[in-house]
Scaffold this motif. Structure first.
Motif, PDB file in Angstrom:
ATOM      1  N   TYR A  45       1.046  -1.338  -0.177  1.00  0.00           N
ATOM      2  CA  TYR A  45       0.052   0.067  -0.066  1.00  0.00           C
ATOM      3  C   TYR A  45       0.856   1.367  -0.171  1.00  0.00           C
ATOM      4  N   TYR A  46       1.887   1.260   0.816  1.00  0.00           N
ATOM      5  CA  TYR A  46       2.821   2.293   0.960  1.00  0.00           C
ATOM      6  C   TYR A  46       4.066   2.491  -0.292  1.00  0.00           C
ATOM      7  N   PHE A  47       4.452   1.106  -0.526  1.00  0.00           N
ATOM      8  CA  PHE A  47       5.146   1.123  -1.647  1.00  0.00           C
ATOM      9  C   PHE A  47       4.960   0.286  -2.910  1.00  0.00           C
ATOM     10  N   PRO A  48       3.927   0.869  -3.576  1.00  0.00           N
ATOM     11  CA  PRO A  48       3.283  -0.422  -4.480  1.00  0.00           C
ATOM     12  C   PRO A  48       4.099  -0.981  -5.479  1.00  0.00           C
ATOM     13  N   LYS A  49       5.394  -0.216  -5.860  1.00  0.00           N
ATOM     14  CA  LYS A  49       6.329  -1.230  -6.545  1.00  0.00           C
ATOM     15  C   LYS A  49       7.158  -2.153  -5.605  1.00  0.00           C
ATOM     16  N   GLY A  50       6.819  -2.155  -4.537  1.00  0.00           N
ATOM     17  CA  GLY A  50       7.468  -3.162  -3.706  1.00  0.00           C
ATOM     18  C   GLY A  50       8.965  -2.845  -2.926  1.00  0.00           C
ATOM     19  N   LYS A  51       9.743  -3.938  -3.025  1.00  0.00           N
ATOM     20  CA  LYS A  51      10.872  -3.661  -2.034  1.00  0.00           C
ATOM     21  C   LYS A  51      11.789  -2.753  -2.700  1.00  0.00           C
ATOM     22  N   ARG A  52      11.917  -2.925  -3.933  1.00  0.00           N
ATOM     23  CA  ARG A  52      12.788  -2.010  -4.806  1.00  0.00           C
ATOM     24  C   ARG A  52      12.608  -0.612  -4.396  1.00  0.00           C
ATOM     25  N   GLN A  53      11.256   0.025  -4.373  1.00  0.00           N
ATOM     26  CA  GLN A  53      10.727   1.160  -4.042  1.00  0.00           C
ATOM     27  C   GLN A  53      11.369   1.558  -2.667  1.00  0.00           C
ATOM     28  N   LEU A  54      11.147   0.679  -1.872  1.00  0.00           N
ATOM     29  CA  LEU A  54      11.281   0.793  -0.276  1.00  0.00           C
ATOM     30  C   LEU A  54      13.066   1.265  -0.265  1.00  0.00           C
ATOM     31  N   LEU A  55      13.718   0.540  -0.807  1.00  0.00           N
ATOM     32  CA  LEU A  55      15.112   0.818  -1.045  1.00  0.00           C
ATOM     33  C   LEU A  55      15.358   2.262  -1.580  1.00  0.00           C
ATOM     34  N   ASP A  56      14.700   2.408  -2.445  1.00  0.00           N
ATOM     35  CA  ASP A  56      14.909   3.681  -3.222  1.00  0.00           C
ATOM     36  C   ASP A  56      14.709   4.918  -2.071  1.00  0.00           C
ATOM     37  N   ALA A  57      13.736   4.729  -1.494  1.00  0.00           N
ATOM     38  CA  ALA A  57      13.188   5.637  -0.343  1.00  0.00           C
ATOM     39  C   ALA A  57      14.417   5.603   0.688  1.00  0.00           C
ATOM     40  N   ILE A  58      14.738   4.487   1.093  1.00  0.00           N
ATOM     41  CA  ILE A  58      15.681   4.596   2.118  1.00  0.00           C
ATOM     42  C   ILE A  58      16.886   5.326   1.718  1.00  0.00           C
ATOM     43  N   VAL A  59      17.350   5.028   0.429  1.00  0.00           N
ATOM     44  CA  VAL A  59      18.540   5.799  -0.267  1.00  0.00           C
ATOM     45  C   VAL A  59      18.314   7.187  -0.205  1.00  0.00           C
ATOM     46  N   HIS A  60      17.424   7.503  -0.800  1.00  0.00           N
ATOM     47  CA  HIS A  60      16.694   8.926  -1.123  1.00  0.00           C
ATOM     48  C   HIS A  60      16.983   9.784   0.430  1.00  0.00           C
TER      49      HIS A  60
END
Lengths: 197, 197
Positions: A45-60
């Motif tokens: 729900y928070y990261f519709p594109k999944g794990k990869r999108q979460l990584l991007d958010a963390i790095v950003h």
DNA sequence: GTCTATAATAGGATAGAC
DNA sequence: GTCTATCCTATTATAGAC
């Protein structure tokens, strides 16, 4: 902070801790969901594109926060008392990478280097170059007999001392914190190297 | 080399390339089997404990080979012409980490640092310390007015120049080879720093 | 927004024929 | 030594109730 922002941040925090401990590929979305105390589908729900999108958010988030700290450190520079200010810069960087979030971000950034987007890579490199450029300018504003090119070389060397100390202690020896001995060795090297001025 | 040794080496070579490209956890045994051109179960004939045992074999082989090269580089040291020998050492290390196998081993070692056994970690650290100790001894055998402690500090600085150059170019900027410009910058730094003698 | 249930696939590992 | 077939579990991701 709204509740939904808190939940998003909760997922980011858990993800960052696990990615730092086990690597991106070594961490499953199940682990994240369990440690974050949320249900199966909520991550999507928070990261519709999944794990990869979460990584991007963390790095950003990591790049963003460290950028602000780095700029603040350099803004404090006053072009005099070069030795003291060099150590203040080193101590500032040390604090950033020893803070829990900063440490985890460092590990993820180095280890998942090849997963970073071009934009994220460019930012990392620019931050690194920025410190070195600022150091060069500071040295060239001093009154010395040295040619500007030599002062640029000296700035590279001062950067090297810090980079090697952090690399050796945090990445090679895998220590969580910089020892007082390492900090002292950097201080001695800075003192010695500045004698070429 | 016997055929069975060749097959084992084939699996190691494919595994090393894939682990370097995608990380240990990001590489499946299926991928390895496909790229090695072998059948489903064969990996487990050569490495009964599976993927983890393959990683250990890769790391072991890498450490072993680089240990021999490093020792050879240090044995050539003759305690005179310090600047030329420092650059010869740097060039030697550069060659090791730019060779295909050496480059892949470097990436795997840094990225999978936390998967290394205590023995493997100890070896890495010992190799690193060995270079620095040898450099310290070489400097202390010179005739200078400097105190031994200062010469130890200088040795650390010389190490730092190399480590930062390699770290920045290969890991941060993600380049496959060291540029001539970087090599030149290291040479200038070595020249400048040795002026404190 | 958050949950449960589950589909669809990919993963590590083994058994047994040749 | 090498192959095919397959088991079992873990994983990502989605559907749909509340």
């Amino acid at each position: 902070m709204k509740k939904s922002e808190q939940q998003r941040q909760n997922i980011i925090d858990v993800g960052r801790r696990l990615f730092a401990q086990q690597g991106y590929a070594g961490t499953s979305t199940r682990q994240i969901k369990e440690q974050a105390g949320i249900a199966e589908g909520l991550l999507y729900y928070y990261f519709p594109k999944g794990k990869r999108q979460l990584l991007d958010a963390i790095v950003h988030e990591g790049v963003d926060q460290r950028m602000r700290v780095a700029n603040a450190l350099l803004d404090d520079w006053d072009n005099t008392h070069i030795e003291e200010h060099m150590m203040a810069l080193f101590d500032g960087i040390t604090q950033v990478v020893q803070d829990e979030v900063g440490y985890q971000s460092l590990l993820i950034t180095v280890r998942e280097r090849q997963l970073l987007s071009d934009e994220q890579s460019a930012w990392l490199i620019q931050a690194f170059d920025g410190v070195q450029t600022r150091l060069t300018t500071a040295l060239q504003n001093l009154e010395t007999n040295r040619r500007p090119a030599d002062l640029a070389t000296l700035a590279q060397t001062l950067m090297s001392l810090s980079v090697k100390a952090l690399f050796e202690e945090l990445l090679l020896r895998n220590h969580r914190y910089l020892s007082a001995a390492t900090r002292d060795q950097v201080a001695q090297q800075v003192h010695l190297v500045l004698q070429v001025l």
